[in-house]
Design a protein around this motif. Structure first.
Motif, PDB file in Angstrom:
ATOM      1  N   ALA A 143      17.348  14.283   2.633  1.00 23.31           N
ATOM      2  CA  ALA A 143      17.787  13.617   1.405  1.00 23.31           C
ATOM      3  C   ALA A 143      19.075  13.268   1.452  1.00 23.31           C
ATOM      4  O   ALA A 143      19.722  12.025   1.052  1.00 23.31           O
ATOM      5  N   LEU A 144      20.062  14.121   2.024  1.00 18.71           N
ATOM      6  CA  LEU A 144      21.640  13.703   2.053  1.00 18.71           C
ATOM      7  C   LEU A 144      21.884  12.646   3.080  1.00 18.71           C
ATOM      8  O   LEU A 144      22.465  11.552   2.764  1.00 18.71           O
ATOM      9  N   GLU A 145      20.685  12.514   4.073  1.00 20.39           N
ATOM     10  CA  GLU A 145      20.883  11.395   5.226  1.00 20.39           C
ATOM     11  C   GLU A 145      20.886   9.846   4.380  1.00 20.39           C
ATOM     12  O   GLU A 145      21.426   9.188   4.464  1.00 20.39           O
ATOM     13  N   THR A 146      19.713  10.069   3.713  1.00 15.91           N
ATOM     14  CA  THR A 146      19.141   8.982   3.186  1.00 15.91           C
ATOM     15  C   THR A 146      20.035   8.313   2.116  1.00 15.91           C
ATOM     16  O   THR A 146      20.437   7.184   1.903  1.00 15.91           O
ATOM     17  N   GLU A 198       0.892  -1.070  -0.085  1.00 15.51           N
ATOM     18  CA  GLU A 198       0.118   0.030  -0.118  1.00 15.51           C
ATOM     19  C   GLU A 198       0.924   1.298   0.109  1.00 15.51           C
ATOM     20  O   GLU A 198       0.619   2.085  -0.721  1.00 15.51           O
ATOM     21  N   ALA A 199       1.881   1.358   0.742  1.00 17.20           N
ATOM     22  CA  ALA A 199       2.944   2.275   0.901  1.00 17.20           C
ATOM     23  C   ALA A 199       3.455   2.839  -0.454  1.00 17.20           C
ATOM     24  O   ALA A 199       3.640   3.675  -0.875  1.00 17.20           O
ATOM     25  N   ASN A 200       3.689   1.575  -1.226  1.00 16.76           N
ATOM     26  CA  ASN A 200       4.509   1.588  -2.577  1.00 16.76           C
ATOM     27  C   ASN A 200       3.803   2.287  -3.654  1.00 16.76           C
ATOM     28  O   ASN A 200       4.045   3.150  -4.038  1.00 16.76           O
ATOM     29  N   GLU A 201       2.345   1.932  -3.564  1.00 23.75           N
ATOM     30  CA  GLU A 201       1.327   2.404  -4.405  1.00 23.75           C
ATOM     31  C   GLU A 201       1.063   3.820  -4.025  1.00 23.75           C
ATOM     32  O   GLU A 201       0.946   4.640  -5.098  1.00 23.75           O
ATOM     33  N   LYS A 202       1.065   4.144  -2.842  1.00 25.45           N
ATOM     34  CA  LYS A 202       0.856   5.651  -2.391  1.00 25.45           C
ATOM     35  C   LYS A 202       1.908   6.643  -2.923  1.00 25.45           C
ATOM     36  O   LYS A 202       1.977   7.688  -3.197  1.00 25.45           O
ATOM     37  N   LYS A 228      17.482  -1.924  -6.097  1.00 28.17           N
ATOM     38  CA  LYS A 228      17.791  -1.886  -7.557  1.00 28.17           C
ATOM     39  C   LYS A 228      17.532  -0.380  -8.092  1.00 28.17           C
ATOM     40  O   LYS A 228      18.052  -0.036  -8.882  1.00 28.17           O
ATOM     41  N   GLU A 229      16.317  -0.030  -7.636  1.00 29.72           N
ATOM     42  CA  GLU A 229      15.976   1.321  -7.942  1.00 29.72           C
ATOM     43  C   GLU A 229      16.545   2.565  -7.346  1.00 29.72           C
ATOM     44  O   GLU A 229      16.236   3.747  -7.580  1.00 29.72           O
ATOM     45  N   VAL A 230      17.119   2.174  -5.929  1.00 31.03           N
ATOM     46  CA  VAL A 230      17.363   3.201  -5.084  1.00 31.03           C
ATOM     47  C   VAL A 230      18.695   3.911  -5.505  1.00 31.03           C
ATOM     48  O   VAL A 230      18.394   5.252  -5.551  1.00 31.03           O
ATOM     49  N   ASP A 231      19.586   3.503  -6.480  1.00 31.71           N
ATOM     50  CA  ASP A 231      20.788   4.159  -6.929  1.00 31.71           C
ATOM     51  C   ASP A 231      20.214   5.350  -7.622  1.00 31.71           C
ATOM     52  O   ASP A 231      20.826   6.657  -7.612  1.00 31.71           O
ATOM     53  N   ALA A 232      19.193   5.164  -8.815  1.00 34.61           N
ATOM     54  CA  ALA A 232      18.876   6.137  -9.472  1.00 34.61           C
ATOM     55  C   ALA A 232      18.037   7.096  -8.913  1.00 34.61           C
ATOM     56  O   ALA A 232      17.856   8.499  -9.149  1.00 34.61           O
ATOM     57  N   GLN A 233      17.182   6.940  -7.823  1.00 36.25           N
ATOM     58  CA  GLN A 233      16.474   7.576  -6.991  1.00 36.25           C
ATOM     59  C   GLN A 233      17.478   8.750  -6.243  1.00 36.25           C
ATOM     60  O   GLN A 233      17.058   9.903  -6.241  1.00 36.25           O
ATOM     61  N   GLN A 256       9.660  13.850  -2.738  1.00 33.90           N
ATOM     62  CA  GLN A 256       9.140  12.507  -2.757  1.00 33.90           C
ATOM     63  C   GLN A 256       9.882  11.376  -3.171  1.00 33.90           C
ATOM     64  O   GLN A 256       9.930  10.317  -2.904  1.00 33.90           O
ATOM     65  N   LEU A 257      11.012  11.614  -4.007  1.00 34.39           N
ATOM     66  CA  LEU A 257      12.310  10.792  -4.199  1.00 34.39           C
ATOM     67  C   LEU A 257      12.781  10.083  -3.146  1.00 34.39           C
ATOM     68  O   LEU A 257      13.236   9.008  -2.998  1.00 34.39           O
ATOM     69  N   GLU A 258      13.076  11.199  -2.142  1.00 37.31           N
ATOM     70  CA  GLU A 258      13.655  10.649  -0.864  1.00 37.31           C
ATOM     71  C   GLU A 258      12.733   9.795  -0.208  1.00 37.31           C
ATOM     72  O   GLU A 258      13.293   8.564   0.344  1.00 37.31           O
ATOM     73  N   ILE A 259      11.626   9.986  -0.114  1.00 39.27           N
ATOM     74  CA  ILE A 259      10.555   9.210   0.501  1.00 39.27           C
ATOM     75  C   ILE A 259      10.520   7.844  -0.043  1.00 39.27           C
ATOM     76  O   ILE A 259      10.615   6.814   0.546  1.00 39.27           O
ATOM     77  N   ALA A 260      10.530   7.693  -1.268  1.00 36.12           N
ATOM     78  CA  ALA A 260      10.541   6.508  -2.198  1.00 36.12           C
ATOM     79  C   ALA A 260      11.842   5.583  -1.982  1.00 36.12           C
ATOM     80  O   ALA A 260      11.822   4.427  -1.947  1.00 36.12           O
ATOM     81  N   ALA A 261      12.957   6.295  -1.945  1.00 42.77           N
ATOM     82  CA  ALA A 261      14.016   5.693  -1.826  1.00 42.77           C
ATOM     83  C   ALA A 261      14.300   5.198  -0.318  1.00 42.77           C
ATOM     84  O   ALA A 261      14.617   4.089  -0.254  1.00 42.77           O
ATOM     85  N   ARG A 262      14.038   5.705   0.546  1.00 45.48           N
ATOM     86  CA  ARG A 262      13.867   5.157   1.916  1.00 45.48           C
ATOM     87  C   ARG A 262      13.040   3.946   2.145  1.00 45.48           C
ATOM     88  O   ARG A 262      13.218   2.980   2.829  1.00 45.48           O
ATOM     89  N   LEU A 263      11.766   4.117   1.390  1.00 49.19           N
ATOM     90  CA  LEU A 263      10.848   2.909   1.384  1.00 49.19           C
ATOM     91  C   LEU A 263      11.456   1.703   0.848  1.00 49.19           C
ATOM     92  O   LEU A 263      11.407   0.866   1.430  1.00 49.19           O
ATOM     93  N   ASN A 264      11.943   2.014  -0.326  1.00 45.73           N
ATOM     94  CA  ASN A 264      12.756   0.813  -1.104  1.00 45.73           C
ATOM     95  C   ASN A 264      13.702   0.234  -0.036  1.00 45.73           C
ATOM     96  O   ASN A 264      13.793  -1.068   0.032  1.00 45.73           O
ATOM     97  N   MET A 265      14.505   0.956   0.574  1.00 41.12           N
ATOM     98  CA  MET A 265      15.435   0.524   1.508  1.00 41.12           C
ATOM     99  C   MET A 265      15.142  -0.234   2.384  1.00 41.12           C
ATOM    100  O   MET A 265      15.535  -1.284   2.992  1.00 41.12           O
ATOM    101  N   GLN A 266      13.864   0.206   3.091  1.00 39.43           N
ATOM    102  CA  GLN A 266      13.029  -0.635   4.058  1.00 39.43           C
ATOM    103  C   GLN A 266      12.776  -1.944   3.837  1.00 39.43           C
ATOM    104  O   GLN A 266      12.615  -2.766   4.374  1.00 39.43           O
ATOM    105  N   GLN A 267      12.406  -2.164   2.448  1.00 44.99           N
ATOM    106  CA  GLN A 267      12.018  -3.338   1.991  1.00 44.99           C
ATOM    107  C   GLN A 267      12.888  -4.240   1.358  1.00 44.99           C
ATOM    108  O   GLN A 267      13.036  -5.259   0.727  1.00 44.99           O
TER     109      GLN A 267
END
Length: 916
Positions: free
Chosen positions: A73-76, A4-8, A45-50, A30-41
């Motif tokens: 963003a720098l922290e993430t 659900e979080a990924n979709e949102k 693979k997508e984090v580097d580009a984000q 929003q990219l920072e949120i997406a990158a953090r979410l990907n790392m939590q999961q």
């Protein structure tokens, strides 16, 4: 939840890009949120580009009003680069984040920059920088939010990681427990916020050698991670690796170990690939286990891959590189290449010296390996030089960190340290003809380490009872005793009863453990303030009277490239003046097996036996003057299972006729001073309890009419001498009577009943033992039978021995206070228990000594009723006449032997007196 979080997150990013464009700062946020979410999961693979895209946006559109968002963003990004091993890049970003946060109006609570930087410093072994940063952060957060704030969980955990990396395990545990308490209080027992602290505590117990507790904690972590994150999540890999180490060192179940390693391997490769420092760390840990398993090819392959990865990491940790060299050195030893091993060990030592103090466990460990390498090369002098340095550091540790551990932790941790002292014993045998000083060093080692667990506990109790009842130390000790009593009762209950009574055994055990640590630390502070000096062989010799000797028997394993299964026994013989002599016995394995059984059979069947004297005593006797007055003897290993007085030297001539032997737990007691050795006024006697009450089944324990008669004779004898005597016979001989009377001062306890010791427990009992965390405790498997005790043994497993009255277990004895000059256990085999090398017999013997008894009189094998009655009658009369219990028991045996009927050792040789 993640789905659900990924979709949102994706919907939000699409909307922002449509409204503001792909280069807007909101898109970066929003990219920072997406990158953090990907790392939590663990979806990297997508984090580097984000990460790259969001950093580019902020760099091109820098705005002071977005300092907070930019910092996040720098922290993430820094977190991602650390995982990938790009430490320099990560450090640069974190320092930028720190500056951005300082310009932001947002609270410091929203920043984890300090903790991320600390983690980076720990990974790159810059411990001083991490320490300074964490101290400042803790001070600031505690001042602003208090000590129970959720904002301190990560800070305390990073501090725990730092202390652990520095080899300060006790401090690490304290920080981890702080973090865990906050996380559990705020988020619940099974929250994902608890797993980091629990993992650190698992590592702490693994480092101490408490594998059962480490496994319990690691399994708890794995369950939480699996329940919250799912089976395939990368975070499970670290716990699987941890479990593999724990299982290897505890059970050596290689199939289970490789299963856990293989699962972790797949997770790491699928999520991170094969070129990150994290994967190198996994390979290094796997190689450690492969080396220990002696799989040279598998270990070499993993170490080679790990080195290839780390060589490409600019800021690779010196610690990791040193650890790899140590393992490569171990492989060289296994392949008979000690010279190459020496080069690798020395390189590791130099690397460690750049980041660790010279007392750090890893530094001490590599010194020990260098010592063993020189031994393999037969350069015994250099081996001794390095090993002496190792032991010096262990001694400092014993007097500092070790002394503040709980009783359980000490027992586990000692098994980690003891092999180095054992290796020194083996080395002394190689060198002693050329270097007599080593015998003095060895004697000092034995004084420090033999009976170390019992000795430290006795010292603690002695210190406690010097204090007033209002003293904090004494209050905490009485709380600990009460909790132990509650635990003994709780362990006897079924799972259903525990639930009904709302009793949590694990919580009780944790409370006991915490109180035990508090007691150890308070006692240790007192000892440090009083500057207690270590006892040496000179102190022993100074306290020996003319013609007296101190004898320390030592059991050790022989060493080749590692310890072998070959056991040896030696004795150090210290006279009242002159040098220490070394006595070497023969085949230790035979002494513990066939020779011991032969000795027992010859005693039981009254067969003339001249061999046991030659095997067990002659090498020692040859070092002692024939006119010696007294020999203080401290036993080890098999010697705890036999009575040296019974060895036949001639037709009617035994060791007891030629040597006056006073048995101690350690000859250290000679320097600690004798207790008042007078005939006391108060006696409590128990005899022939009614073992079976309303029981119709088969009875394993016969009525002890002889024991009843024995107690009646002694009672009449003592009362005739105007002594205060309390007697309990038959149904009146109840367990609670001795519990209620145990705190009487200067009272002799004479207990004529059956002793019980279960050599092992059933698979069902083992399963329950593991579930309850009792781990097959020998204190629970030994006890004395009182009224209804037979019922308990017939119908119950060991966990139920404390459910009702009937069996006084060693576990219960250890919670009581026996301020007694002597406890007499006048029954069959009351001296039995689990023999622990260097620690004596764990069971009733150690429990009564731990509870404060000065000395014990107990039996090693079955006794004859009539002979025992006569022996005890003579003993009390002799004690009254001489005022010396040791003289009394020796003369009693000699007098009993004058009766032809009782001349053989089976009648007088079962009983041994041990203690002060």
């Amino acid at each position: 939840q993640f789905k659900e979080a990924n979709e949102k997150s994706k919907e939000a990013l699409d909307l922002i890009q449509k409204r503001y464009g792909e280069k807007h700062s909101r898109c970066a946020a929003q990219l920072e949120i997406a990158a953090r979410l990907n790392m939590q999961q663990s979806n990297y693979k997508e984090v580097d580009a984000q990460v790259s895209k969001m950093l580019q946006i902020y760099e091109k559109q820098y705005n002071p009003s977005l300092a907070f968002e930019h910092a996040k963003a720098l922290e993430t990004a820094a977190h991602y680069y650390m995982i990938m091993g790009l430490y320099e890049r990560a450090e640069s970003l974190l320092n930028q984040a720190k500056r951005r946060f300082s310009r932001s109006s947002q609270s410091i609570a929203n920043s984890s920059t300090a903790e991320e930087l600390a983690f980076l410093y720990i990974e790159t072994a810059d411990f001083s920088a991490a320490e300074q940063l964490l101290k400042e952060t803790i001070a600031e957060k505690e001042k602003r939010y208090g000590t129970d704030s959720r904002f301190l969980i990560n800070t305390y955990n990073q501090s725990a990681h730092l202390e652990f990396a520095n080899g300060k395990y006790v401090e690490a545990e304290q920080f981890a427990n702080k973090a865990l308490a906050i996380a559990q209080n705020l988020f619940g027992q099974n929250s994902i916020r608890t797993v980091e602290s629990l993992g650190i505590l698992a590592d702490y117990n693994l480092a101490l050698g408490d594998y059962e507790k480490a496994r319990e904690l690691a399994q708890q972590v794995l369950k939480i991670k699996t329940d919250v994150l799912g089976e395939g999540h990368l975070d499970r890999a670290s716990t699987l690796i941890q479990l593999a180490r724990i299982n290897f060192y505890s059970t050596a179940d290689w199939k289970q170990v490789t299963k856990e390693l293989d699962e972790a391997d797949k997770m790491l490769i699928n999520n991170l690939g094969e070129n990150t420092p994290i994967y190198a760390g996994f390979l290094k840990t796997s190689a450690e286990l492969y080396v220990a398993h002696k799989d040279i090819r598998g270990a070499s392959d993993k170490l080679g891959k790990a080195l290839n990865i780390l060589e490409k990491v600019p800021s690779a940790s010196l610690v990791s590189l040193a650890e790899i060299n140590v393992l490569l050195g171990d492989l060289q030893i296994q392949q008979d290449q000690p010279d190459r091993a020496g080069e690798l060990y020395e390189d590791a030592r130099k690397k460690y010296s750049k980041v660790f103090s010279d007392v750090h466990p890893k530094y001490v460990e590599v010194l020990g390996r260098i010592a063993r390498m020189y031994y393999v090369k037969k350069d015994y002098r250099k081996a001794e030089k390095y090993l002496s340095e190792v032991l010096d550091k262990h001694k400092k540790y014993i007097n500092t960190t070790f002394s503040v551990l709980s009783e359980r932790e000490k027992a586990k941790n000692w098994e980690q340290i003891r092999p180095d002292f054992e290796f020194f014993t083996h080395l002394v045998i190689q060198l002693q003809p050329k270097k007599k000083k080593l015998l003095r060093d060895l004697y000092d080692n034995i004084l420090l380490t033999k009976g170390i667990l019992l000795g430290q506990s006795q010292k603690l109790r002695n210190e406690i009872y010097k204090r007033s009842p209002e003293d904090t130390l004494r209050i905490n000790f009485e709380k600990w005793q009460l909790k132990k009593i509650q635990l003994n009762s709780a362990l006897a209950l079924s799972p259903e009863q525990l639930k009904q009574e709302n009793i949590d055994v694990r919580t009780l055990q944790k409370e006991i453990e915490d109180l035990s640590k508090i007691l150890s630390r308070q006692s240790s502070d007192f000892a440090a303030a009083n500057n207690n000096k270590a006892i040496s062989w000179k102190d022993i010799q100074k306290n020996l009277k003319k013609k007296e000797y101190a004898v320390e028997i030592i059991r050790y394993r022989q060493f080749d490239k590692d310890f072998t299964d070959s056991v040896k026994y030696i004795a150090l013989v210290l006279p009242s003046s002159g040098k220490i002599e070394l006595a070497q016995m023969g085949n230790g394995n035979a002494m513990e097996e066939g020779d011991l059984q032969y000795y027992r059979n010859t005693v039981e069947f009254s067969i003339e036996d001249y061999d046991s004297y030659k095997i067990y005593w002659k090498p020692i006797g040859d070092k002692i003057d024939k006119n010696a007055d007294k020999i203080y003897l401290s036993c080890d290993g098999v010697y705890n299972q036999l009575n040296v007085e019974t060895f036949r030297m001639g037709q009617n001539d035994f060791v007891i006729d030629n040597y006056f032997i006073a048995q101690l737990t350690s000859t250290r007691q000679i320097a600690e001073g004798e207790v008042k050795n007078i005939f006391p006024n108060d006696f409590v006697l128990f005899g022939n309890p009614l073992f079976y009450v309303d029981y119709e089944g088969a009875q394993s324990f016969p009525t002890l009419l002889g024991a009843e008669r024995e107690v009646e004779i002694i009672s009449t004898q003592l009362e005739g001498g105007n002594k205060n005597v309390t007697t309990y016979l038959n149904q009146d001989a109840k367990e609670n009577q001795i519990k209620n009377m145990s705190s009487r001062n200067n009272t002799v306890y004479h207990i004529a009943t059956h002793g019980v010791f279960k050599e092992d427990i059933s698979p069902e009992e083992r399963e329950r033992s593991a579930a309850l965390g009792t781990y097959n405790d020998p204190f629970m498997r030994s006890g004395l039978l009182f009224t209804a005790g037979g019922n308990m043994v017939q119908n119950r497993n060991v966990h139920e021995y404390n459910r009702d009255e009937g069996i006084l277990t060693a576990s219960e004895v250890a919670t009581l206070n026996f301020n007694s000059p002597l406890v007499v256990m006048s029954a069959c085999e009351t001296g039995r228990g689990e023999t622990k090398v260097g620690e004596g017999v764990y069971g009733l013997q150690s429990a009564f000594l731990l509870a404060g008894a000065d000395a014990l009189l107990m039996s090693l094998f079955k006794v004859d009723d009539d002979a025992t009655q006569e022996l005890m009658k003579i003993f009390y009369q002799k004690w009254k006449e001489t005022g010396d219990k040791r003289i009394a028991i020796r003369e009693s045996k000699q007098e009993l032997r004058q009766n032809v009927k009782y001349a053989e050792p089976i009648y007088w040789g079962a009983f041994v007196m041990i203690g002060r």
